[in-house]
Structure formats: structure tokens, C-alpha cells
Write a protein that holds these residues in place. Structure first.
Motif, PDB file in Angstrom:
ATOM      1  N   PRO A  81       0.809  -1.230   0.000  1.00  0.00           N
ATOM      2  CA  PRO A  81       0.000   0.000   0.000  1.00  0.00           C
ATOM      3  C   PRO A  81       0.837   1.272   0.000  1.00  0.00           C
ATOM      4  O   PRO A  81       0.467   2.277  -0.615  1.00  0.00           O
ATOM      5  CB  PRO A  81      -0.826  -0.121   1.282  1.00  0.00           C
TER       6      PRO A  81
ATOM      7  N   GLU B 207       0.153   5.171  -1.468  1.00  0.00           N
ATOM      8  CA  GLU B 207      -0.629   5.871  -0.431  1.00  0.00           C
ATOM      9  C   GLU B 207      -0.336   7.368  -0.351  1.00  0.00           C
ATOM     10  O   GLU B 207      -1.236   8.164  -0.062  1.00  0.00           O
ATOM     11  CB  GLU B 207      -0.368   5.235   0.938  1.00  0.00           C
TER      12      GLU B 207
ATOM     13  N   VAL C  30      -3.345   9.878  -1.496  1.00  0.00           N
ATOM     14  CA  VAL C  30      -4.304   8.844  -1.927  1.00  0.00           C
ATOM     15  C   VAL C  30      -4.999   8.218  -0.723  1.00  0.00           C
ATOM     16  O   VAL C  30      -6.214   7.954  -0.747  1.00  0.00           O
ATOM     17  CB  VAL C  30      -3.587   7.765  -2.763  1.00  0.00           C
ATOM     18  N   LYS C  31      -4.250   7.990   0.354  1.00  0.00           N
ATOM     19  CA  LYS C  31      -4.834   7.336   1.529  1.00  0.00           C
ATOM     20  C   LYS C  31      -5.918   8.186   2.186  1.00  0.00           C
ATOM     21  O   LYS C  31      -6.727   7.662   2.973  1.00  0.00           O
ATOM     22  CB  LYS C  31      -3.747   7.004   2.551  1.00  0.00           C
TER      23      LYS C  31
ATOM     24  N   THR D  25      -9.172   3.723   1.144  1.00  0.00           N
ATOM     25  CA  THR D  25      -8.334   2.727   1.803  1.00  0.00           C
ATOM     26  C   THR D  25      -7.609   1.896   0.755  1.00  0.00           C
ATOM     27  O   THR D  25      -8.225   1.357  -0.165  1.00  0.00           O
ATOM     28  CB  THR D  25      -9.188   1.796   2.679  1.00  0.00           C
ATOM     29  N   VAL D  26      -6.279   1.795   0.907  1.00  0.00           N
ATOM     30  CA  VAL D  26      -5.457   1.044  -0.046  1.00  0.00           C
ATOM     31  C   VAL D  26      -5.206  -0.351   0.509  1.00  0.00           C
ATOM     32  O   VAL D  26      -4.703  -0.503   1.625  1.00  0.00           O
ATOM     33  CB  VAL D  26      -4.121   1.759  -0.307  1.00  0.00           C
ATOM     34  N   THR D  27      -5.556  -1.363  -0.264  1.00  0.00           N
ATOM     35  CA  THR D  27      -5.349  -2.751   0.155  1.00  0.00           C
ATOM     36  C   THR D  27      -4.640  -3.531  -0.949  1.00  0.00           C
ATOM     37  O   THR D  27      -4.575  -3.096  -2.102  1.00  0.00           O
ATOM     38  CB  THR D  27      -6.699  -3.443   0.462  1.00  0.00           C
TER      39      THR D  27
ATOM     40  N   LEU E 286      -3.016  -3.626  -6.464  1.00  0.00           N
ATOM     41  CA  LEU E 286      -3.447  -2.768  -5.358  1.00  0.00           C
ATOM     42  C   LEU E 286      -4.827  -2.224  -5.675  1.00  0.00           C
ATOM     43  O   LEU E 286      -5.140  -1.929  -6.839  1.00  0.00           O
ATOM     44  CB  LEU E 286      -2.477  -1.598  -5.160  1.00  0.00           C
TER      45      LEU E 286
ATOM     46  N   VAL F  65      -7.781   0.711  -4.401  1.00  0.00           N
ATOM     47  CA  VAL F  65      -8.115   1.875  -3.575  1.00  0.00           C
ATOM     48  C   VAL F  65      -9.631   1.933  -3.455  1.00  0.00           C
ATOM     49  O   VAL F  65     -10.342   2.210  -4.431  1.00  0.00           O
ATOM     50  CB  VAL F  65      -7.604   3.189  -4.202  1.00  0.00           C
TER      51      VAL F  65
ATOM     52  N   ILE G 138      -2.092   9.013  -9.820  1.00  0.00           N
ATOM     53  CA  ILE G 138      -1.245   7.809  -9.857  1.00  0.00           C
ATOM     54  C   ILE G 138      -0.579   7.664 -11.223  1.00  0.00           C
ATOM     55  O   ILE G 138       0.601   7.319 -11.320  1.00  0.00           O
ATOM     56  CB  ILE G 138      -2.070   6.563  -9.517  1.00  0.00           C
TER      57      ILE G 138
ATOM     58  N   GLU H 213     -13.891   1.910  -6.771  1.00  0.00           N
ATOM     59  CA  GLU H 213     -12.509   1.492  -6.583  1.00  0.00           C
ATOM     60  C   GLU H 213     -11.607   1.988  -7.716  1.00  0.00           C
ATOM     61  O   GLU H 213     -12.070   2.233  -8.830  1.00  0.00           O
ATOM     62  CB  GLU H 213     -12.397  -0.039  -6.538  1.00  0.00           C
TER      63      GLU H 213
END
Length: 283
Positions: free
Chosen positions: A132, A136, A149-150, A154-156, A163, A165, A180, A195
Motif C-alpha cells: 500500500p 498511499e 491517496v490514503k 483505503t489502499v489494500t 493494489l 483503492v 497515480i 474502486e
């Protein structure tokens, strides 16, 4: 007989008064002098006794004057001492006011912030598995403000190369994709519903070289921030030591330069460590 007795009393009191004064007991001397019997022209005492008494009083008067002078002088001495202390304090205050004042803390804090920012940015530059932290902290232009971005979602990690978001607001999708895509990482995200999906390419020599360049750019940015903080500090020293000796000014500049050099060394250390980490993946 009574007159003779009173004369003896006068003589005795005078002797006690003088003895008290000689010992420095001026208050006692004044009290004894006040207890002397007083004759006037209408007294029944003989003229010879009055004459003796007047002579004794004349002998006593200098001691009374000295007692008053001593009391005054003692107070004056105390006041003089107090005045001297006040003058000394004024001189110390004036010296402190004239002493140059330079506080390095604000400029040191600017350097610390530059180093902290570099550490934060380098932490996001990773190779291998998707992390992440890689995206992020990329800044997004959203609603007229710049936020990472965070802060937009939420970045997973979906899989080792993907990845995701999860957006807090679907309307931010386009802005996140743009941020990005325009980052030095050269990624190609896609906006799908709420997302933003970021597919990471398998690491190649070309990708690693791009990350190494990104690290160098971040390190140079930190260098520039620290140089600006140094210049501000040197300007403050010049202003503070304008009227001071050249030796004091040079000594302060030298100490401040040491502080600057320490931060520069920390930047170089972080840069080399990250560079070496990335080059391990170059085949």
C-alpha cells in the motif's frame, strides 16, 4: 548636699553615656543623655554647679551629634549599597540586552521536517510484492486541495501484483487515477465503480532504474529544503551578530554549519541504503 548628689548623678550619667557611645551603642547613649537632669536659670542650684553641669552638657553634645550622624550615615550606607546593587543589576540587564541572540531551533526543525519527508517518501518506493505504501502518499488534486491517496480511500493488496483503492467518494476516482498515472512510478490505474485498481508490472530492469531515479529526485528535494533552512539560519546569525565581534559570529556560524552537515549526511545515508536495496533486484 542635694546639689552635690545631683551633680554626681550627672557625672555618672555622662560617664555611662560616653562609654555606651564608645562601644557603638548610640541608641543607649541617646537614652542616657535624655535622662540627664535639666537645670535652668531659675534653678536653686549654685552658679558653680550650673557651670559644671553646662560644661558637662557641652562635653556630651558632640556624642549626641555623632549618634545622630551615625544613624543617618548608617541608613545612607545601606541606601548606597542598595543603589549599587540596583546599578549592578541595570548593568547586567544592559549587557544581556546587548548580547546577540540566535535560536537555531526553528531552522533545525525545518531540516528535521525535510528529513522526515524523505523517509516517508522512500518508504513508499518498494520492489517485489505490492505494498500500500507504494501509492498511499501520492498527492491527489481533489476539490481544489492536495491530499494523499490514503485520504481519498483505503489502499489494500488484492494479490502480489494488484493494489485496490476503495474510495470514500466515488467522484474522486478520476482525480486519483490521474495522480497515480502522472506519478514517477509510471503505473496505469483503472477506475471501476468505487474502486481504483492499480496493476503493478513485474519488476524489470527498466522499472528498477525508474525507482532509483525517483529516489535520487526525492533526496535532492530534501537537500534543497535543508539548504534553504541553512541559508535562513545564516541570515539570522548575520543579523543577530551585526554589532558583535567577528569571532563570536564565526563561532556561531561554525556550530550551525555542523548541524546542517549532520542532516546532509543523514540524507546521503538514506539515499545510499535505498539505492542499494533497489539495485538488488536488477538482473
Amino acid at each position: 548636699m542635694a546639689t552635690t548628689t545631683r551633680l554626681l548623678q550627672v557625672r555618672s550619667l555622662l560617664a555611662l553615656t560616653r562609654a555606651a557611645e564608645v562601644r557603638g551603642c548610640c541608641a543607649a547613649a541617646q537614652a542616657l543623655a535624655g535622662s540627664l537632669p535639666c537645670w535652668n536659670a531659675g534653678s536653686h542650684a549654685s552658679s558653680s554647679v550650673q557651670q559644671v553641669h553646662q560644661q558637662d552638657l557641652l562635653l556630651l553634645s558632640p556624642f549626641q551629634g555623632f549618634a545622630a550622624h551615625y544613624a543617618k550615615g548608617k541608613g545612607s550606607k545601606k541606601g548606597g549599597k542598595h543603589k549599587a546593587v540596583e546599578e549592578s543589576e541595570d548593568e547586567d540587564a544592559a549587557a544581556e540586552a546587548e548580547e546577540p541572540e540566535f535560536d537555531p531551533v526553528p531552522y533545525q526543525r525545518l531540516m528535521e521536517q525535510a528529513l522526515e519527508h524523505l523517509q516517508h517518501e522512500l518508504a513508499g518506493v518498494r520492489t517485489g510484492r505490492a505494498q500500500p505504501g507504494l501509492i498511499e502518499n501520492i498527492l491527489v488534486d481533489a476539490h481544489g486541495e492536495h491530499m494523499p491517496v490514503k485520504a481519498c480511500g483505503t489502499v489494500t493488496v488484492r494479490n502480489p501484483q494488484l493494489l485496490a483503492v476503495s474510495l470514500y467518494d466515488a467522484e474522486l476516482g478520476a482525480a486519483v487515477v490521474k495522480a497515480i498515472r502522472n506519478s514517477p512510478l509510471s503505473l496505469n490505474p483503472a477506475h471501476e465503480g468505487n474502486e481504483v485498481l492499480v496493476q503493478l508490472p513485474r519488476q524489470t530492469k527498466d522499472n528498477i532504474e525508474k525507482m532509483i531515479k525517483l529516489v535520487a529526485v526525492e533526496a535532492e528535494g530534501a537537500h534543497q529544503s535543508i539548504r534553504r533552512a541553512r541559508q535562513k539560519g545564516m541570515d539570522a546569525i548575520k543579523k543577530a551578530f551585526n554589532a558583535a565581534s567577528a569571532d563570536d559570529k564565526k563561532r556561531t556560524e561554525k556550530e550551525f554549519q555542523k548541524l546542517h552537515d549532520q542532516f546532509v549526511a543523514d540524507i546521503e545515508r538514506l539515499n545510499k541504503l535505498k539505492d542499494a536495496e533497489l539495485r538488488e533486484h536488477v538482473h
